[in-house]
Scaffold this active site. Structure first.
Site, PDB file in Angstrom:
ATOM      1  N   HIS A  27      -8.950   4.177  48.293  1.00  0.00           N
ATOM      2  CA  HIS A  27      -9.081   3.805  46.880  1.00  0.00           C
ATOM      3  C   HIS A  27      -7.925   2.883  46.507  1.00  0.00           C
ATOM      4  CE1 HIS A  27      -9.593   4.126  42.531  1.00  0.00           C
ATOM      5  NE2 HIS A  27     -10.800   4.550  42.805  1.00  0.00           N
ATOM      6  N   ASP A  42     -17.176   8.639  45.853  1.00  0.00           N
ATOM      7  CA  ASP A  42     -18.470   8.355  46.493  1.00  0.00           C
ATOM      8  C   ASP A  42     -18.722   9.178  47.748  1.00  0.00           C
ATOM      9  OD1 ASP A  42     -17.713   5.110  45.477  1.00  0.00           O
ATOM     10  OD2 ASP A  42     -19.390   6.288  44.714  1.00  0.00           O
TER      11      ASP A  42
END
Ligand code: SDX
Length: 428
Positions: free
Chosen positions: A307, A364
């Site tokens: 991320h 996700d």
């Protein structure tokens, strides 16, 4: 006391104000840098560049903290509902019961889309990816409501567009799914709540009533809360920059939908399932795939990992992982992909390559497994992300407009040819 940073260049020094946010984040305000020093800054991918001051969402990537309007995501996911969180993000406070009822009832007035929009669906190929359908239909809403194109927006006009978008996104999304399945479209049922209405439009058939399962409704409501906003991510920044040109809200949101589609962003939830299914087909061993993810010469990446901001666990991933276990247990679903996912996570979190780069599971990584257990097909996963992110995009656009932020127009450093004389084609 004024806080500032000093830049020294070419024997001169320039003072630049430092601003401090309410969570003690600090930024150098470089608005006067070029006029005073002739310098601009360069930051590919805006990894270290703030684009705005916002009161909507706070992230602390090192601590793994996420708050909407000051409320911790863990509390909201546990105690709130998606419609209440949507109101919180868009209007800046938790609603009273009366305010929430009015918000819900206003939205229910707009769940239908114009009958002429049905022709759009008939024009798409049967296997059209739902994200392409949703993006174009959301933008096309602006042609059915031309008054929304007026840049001199009154707050009532903006509110009406907000209600229409919140109301019609589930209908457009569910009808994009029906188009993919080749099934007849199911109209909105305003007797149902927001998530129930969406599920009914997705899964009901003229020949078969959809049996509402409270565990499914609750799980989906929680997933939508977890996706509702995430400060200046790629798609939200897109919504803001498109809106900064005074483009209407429908087209700004449509731009956010297409930015979200990319597999490095919201498209990762579809890519995660496709990756897990590939590993499953390959025998289920994770070591080989971890090695591929680490190999610089291999384009394979561990989708759902890493991320830009979180250098710790994505707090949403923790909540979704637990919800995953709960939903699979509640529905009596055994999905071997979750074992592969847990195996990947276990190996990766103990591997120096991932540890050194602070690569953890993100929002996700597990969400696709829940969507799959809820009967939602892979091609619809990113649409689910967009459905959840809609109130966040709206809130960010509204904040940018109310603050009269200037049109977004970054600078560049030119590195192309400097002086070339035109040569006629005969002499080239
Ligand atoms: C979302 O921004 C948001 O808030 C987004 C989001 C939201 O709610 O809006 O949180 C939603 O988009 C989540 C991210 C979903 N994307 C993925 O899961 C795709 C896989 N992850 C990556 O491609 C990557 O981690 C990004 C795109 C998410 C972040 O990329 P960055 O910040 O540009 O970091 P990078 O690509 O420069 O990677 C740094 C290093 C590199 O290695 P080195 O060059 O230092 O040797 O980490 C490596 C990368 O190769 N790396 C990975 C990896 N992610 C980063 N290596 C293997 N697998 C991965 N997934």
């Amino acid at each position: 006391m004024e806080d500032f940073a000093e830049v020294s260049y070419n024997g001169k020094s320039f003072k630049l104000p430092v601003i401090t946010g309410t969570e003690n984040e600090k930024a150098i305000d470089i608005a006067t840098l070029r006029s005073s020093s002739g310098l601009v800054t360069l930051d590919s991918g805006f990894k270290n560049t703030g684009s705005t001051k916002s009161s909507i969402t706070f992230l602390d990537g090192e601590q793994g903290i996420l708050k909407y309007r000051g409320y911790a995501i863990e509390e909201l996911a546990e105690k709130s509902t998606f419609m209440e969180v949507a109101y919180l993000l868009i209007y800046g406070k938790l609603p009273s019961q009366q305010e929430l009822d009015k918000f819900n009832n206003n939205i229910k007035q707009h769940t239908l889309i114009h009958e002429d929009m049905r022709k759009f669906f008939e024009a798409y190929p049967s296997k059209a990816h739902p994200m392409g359908v949703v993006a174009s239909l959301v933008c096309s809403l602006s042609t059915f409501y031309p008054e929304s194109q007026n840049p001199n927006r009154s707050s009532d006009a903006v509110d009406l567009t907000i209600q229409r978008l919140m109301a019609k996104m589930p209908t457009i999304s569910a009808w994009a799914y029906k188009n993919l399945m080749g099934h007849p479209r199911i109209y909105p049922n305003n007797e149902l709540d927001y998530v129930g209405n969406f599920l009914n439009m997705m899964f009901a058939l003229p020949s078969q009533k959809y049996e509402m399962n409270s565990a499914v409704v609750k799980a989906l409501d929680k997933l939508l809360i977890l996706h509702a906003d995430h400060e200046q991510n790629c798609s939200t920044s897109t919504v803001r920059i498109v809106g900064s040109s005074q483009a209407n809200l429908y087209s700004s949101i449509s731009a956010g939908v297409v930015a979200l589609w990319g597999p490095l962003h919201g498209g990762a939830n579809q890519a995660v399932i496709e990756m897990l299914e590939k590993i499953q087909a390959d025998g289920g061993g994770v070591e080989k795939w971890i090695a591929k993810a680490k190999d610089k010469n291999d384009t394979f990446r561990l989708m759902g990992f890493g991320h830009r901001v979180y250098k710790n666990f994505d707090p949403r991933a923790k909540i979704i992982k637990k919800a995953c276990d709960d939903v699979l247990k509640e529905l009596g679903v055994h999905d071997p992909l979750i074992e592969i996912a847990k195996g990947l996570e276990e190996v990766a979190l103990n591997d120096p390559y991932f540890k050194e780069r602070n690569l953890y599971p993100n929002v996700d990584f597990y969400s696709g497994i829940i969507y799959k257990a809820l009967g939602i097909p892979t091609e619809m996963f990113t649409v689910m992300f967009a459905l959840g992110r809609l109130p966040g995009w709206i809130a960010q656009w509204k904040e940018m407009i109310s603050n009269n932020e200037p049109i977004g127009r970054p600078r560049q450093i030119y590195i192309g040819d400097t002086e070339k004389k035109y040569v006629s084609i005969e002499k080239r």
